[in-house]
Design an enzyme around this catalytic site. Structure first.
Site, PDB file in Angstrom:
ATOM      1  N   ARG A 172      44.422  33.311  36.343  1.00 58.19           N
ATOM      2  CA  ARG A 172      43.416  33.104  35.292  1.00 58.19           C
ATOM      3  C   ARG A 172      44.096  33.236  33.929  1.00 58.19           C
ATOM      4  O   ARG A 172      44.822  34.198  33.693  1.00 58.19           O
ATOM      5  CB  ARG A 172      42.316  34.163  35.426  1.00 58.19           C
ATOM      6  CG  ARG A 172      41.092  33.932  34.564  1.00 58.19           C
ATOM      7  CD  ARG A 172      40.280  35.207  34.382  1.00 58.19           C
ATOM      8  NE  ARG A 172      41.112  36.277  33.848  1.00 58.19           N
ATOM      9  CZ  ARG A 172      41.487  36.358  32.576  1.00 58.19           C
ATOM     10  NH1 ARG A 172      41.083  35.465  31.700  1.00 58.19           N
ATOM     11  NH2 ARG A 172      42.266  37.336  32.182  1.00 58.19           N
TER      12      ARG A 172
ATOM     13  N   THR B   3      39.710  41.436  37.936  1.00 61.16           N
ATOM     14  CA  THR B   3      40.857  40.818  37.263  1.00 61.16           C
ATOM     15  C   THR B   3      41.373  41.784  36.193  1.00 61.16           C
ATOM     16  O   THR B   3      41.060  42.967  36.220  1.00 61.16           O
ATOM     17  CB  THR B   3      40.481  39.418  36.710  1.00 61.16           C
ATOM     18  OG1 THR B   3      41.673  38.764  36.240  1.00 61.16           O
ATOM     19  CG2 THR B   3      39.485  39.487  35.561  1.00 61.16           C
ATOM     20  N   ASN B   4      42.190  41.298  35.268  1.00 59.87           N
ATOM     21  CA  ASN B   4      42.724  42.164  34.212  1.00 59.87           C
ATOM     22  C   ASN B   4      42.770  41.379  32.906  1.00 59.87           C
ATOM     23  O   ASN B   4      42.369  40.219  32.858  1.00 59.87           O
ATOM     24  CB  ASN B   4      44.106  42.691  34.615  1.00 59.87           C
ATOM     25  CG  ASN B   4      45.080  41.569  34.886  1.00 59.87           C
ATOM     26  OD1 ASN B   4      45.425  40.796  34.000  1.00 59.87           O
ATOM     27  ND2 ASN B   4      45.500  41.441  36.137  1.00 59.87           N
ATOM     28  N   ASP B   5      43.279  42.011  31.848  1.00 59.85           N
ATOM     29  CA  ASP B   5      43.208  41.446  30.501  1.00 59.85           C
ATOM     30  C   ASP B   5      44.301  40.432  30.165  1.00 59.85           C
ATOM     31  O   ASP B   5      44.382  39.969  29.031  1.00 59.85           O
ATOM     32  CB  ASP B   5      43.293  42.572  29.468  1.00 59.85           C
ATOM     33  CG  ASP B   5      41.955  43.260  29.280  1.00 59.85           C
ATOM     34  OD1 ASP B   5      40.925  42.602  29.490  1.00 59.85           O
ATOM     35  OD2 ASP B   5      41.947  44.446  28.928  1.00 59.85           O
ATOM     36  N   SER B   6      45.155  40.096  31.111  1.00 61.77           N
ATOM     37  CA  SER B   6      46.245  39.176  30.785  1.00 61.77           C
ATOM     38  C   SER B   6      45.692  37.812  30.340  1.00 61.77           C
ATOM     39  O   SER B   6      44.798  37.261  30.969  1.00 61.77           O
ATOM     40  CB  SER B   6      47.144  38.979  32.005  1.00 61.77           C
ATOM     41  OG  SER B   6      48.111  37.999  31.728  1.00 61.77           O
TER      42      SER B   6
END
Ligand code: C5P
Length: 234
Positions: A57, A29-32
């Site tokens: 997410r 996933t990523n930091d969003s």
């Protein structure tokens, strides 16, 4: 525009970071955080819109008063968005969609093996590009009986923001691009504030200094509404 300029308008907003699963318990996933998308949804609702929020997410719950559709992966988000685009007036793509997903998704938990493991990734569909292409195809057919939404894209960059933002605007055929330099303090992922530049066909439209994501959202809606209702807008 009146105090409820989005009354009767259908708005679709994507928020958060997609999850691309490797197996039942692991994912990329990523930091969003979803905060910018949430702020845009809350603002649109306050302006009278019928808001659908497509969430990947996110940190924390979505704002009240909006329809929430969960879409975990880029592929799920693609389906959730593209099936609704034809009945939408404004699309705002604030989600951080993973560009790649694991080539294979194991149905049971992956076991430890040799010292090194290579993950094979494949490209995800680009949702914003698909919307742009869909708009273009409709225009080529004369656009008869077809609603074409006003499209706002996002761009998170770490330098040369203007060049990348304008390139993205043209390539993905957006009406506006909201660009933030995520390397600046107070901008981008996870924070409650943002520093953004808004670009249109003609170049820079507005530079919004450090402010809350909610205040930035209000300004972005003001610009989108102005341009969507102006006869000069494409
Ligand atoms: O090209 P880049 O990913 O930086 O473009 C960002 C914009 O494109 C964002 O609005 C993002 O939501 C959208 N996007 C998308 N589908 C992807 C990748 C990005 O809709 N697969």
């Amino acid at each position: 525009a009146g105090p409820r300029p989005l009354a009767g308008r259908r708005v679709l907003i994507t928020a958060g970071g997609t999850i691309e699963r490797l197996d039942p318990v692991r994912y990329i996933t990523n930091d969003s955080s979803g905060k910018m998308g949430f702020a845009l949804a809350e603002s649109a609702r306050g302006l009278g819109a019928d808001v659908t929020l497509v969430c990947a997410r996110t940190d924390g719950p979505p704002p009240p008063g909006v329809r929430v559709v969960s879409a975990e992966s880029a592929e799920e988000m693609y389906e959730a968005v593209m099936s609704r685009v034809p009945e939408t007036d404004f699309v705002v793509k604030a989600a951080a969609v993973a560009d790649y997903r694991p080539a294979r998704r194991q149905s049971s938990k992956m076991k430890k093996g040799p010292e090194q493991l290579t993950l094979e990734l494949v490209r995800n569909p680009d949702i914003l590009q698909a919307i742009g292409d869909w708009k273009q195809a409709g225009a080529a057919e004369g656009g008869a009986g077809r609603r074409t939404p006003f499209v706002v894209g996002f761009a998170a960059e770490t330098g040369d923001t203007e060049r990348y933002a304008l390139d993205k605007l043209k390539r993905k055929r957006c009406d506006l691009i909201v660009a933030n330099d995520v390397s600046q303090a107070g901008a981008g992922f996870g924070t409650d504030t943002n520093i953004v530049s808004v670009y249109g066909d003609e170049g820079l439209v507005a530079a919004l200094p450090l402010q809350s994501k909610r205040a930035a959202a209000d300004r972005i809606w003001q610009l989108a509404i102005e341009r969507a209702s102006s006869p000069a807008a494409p």
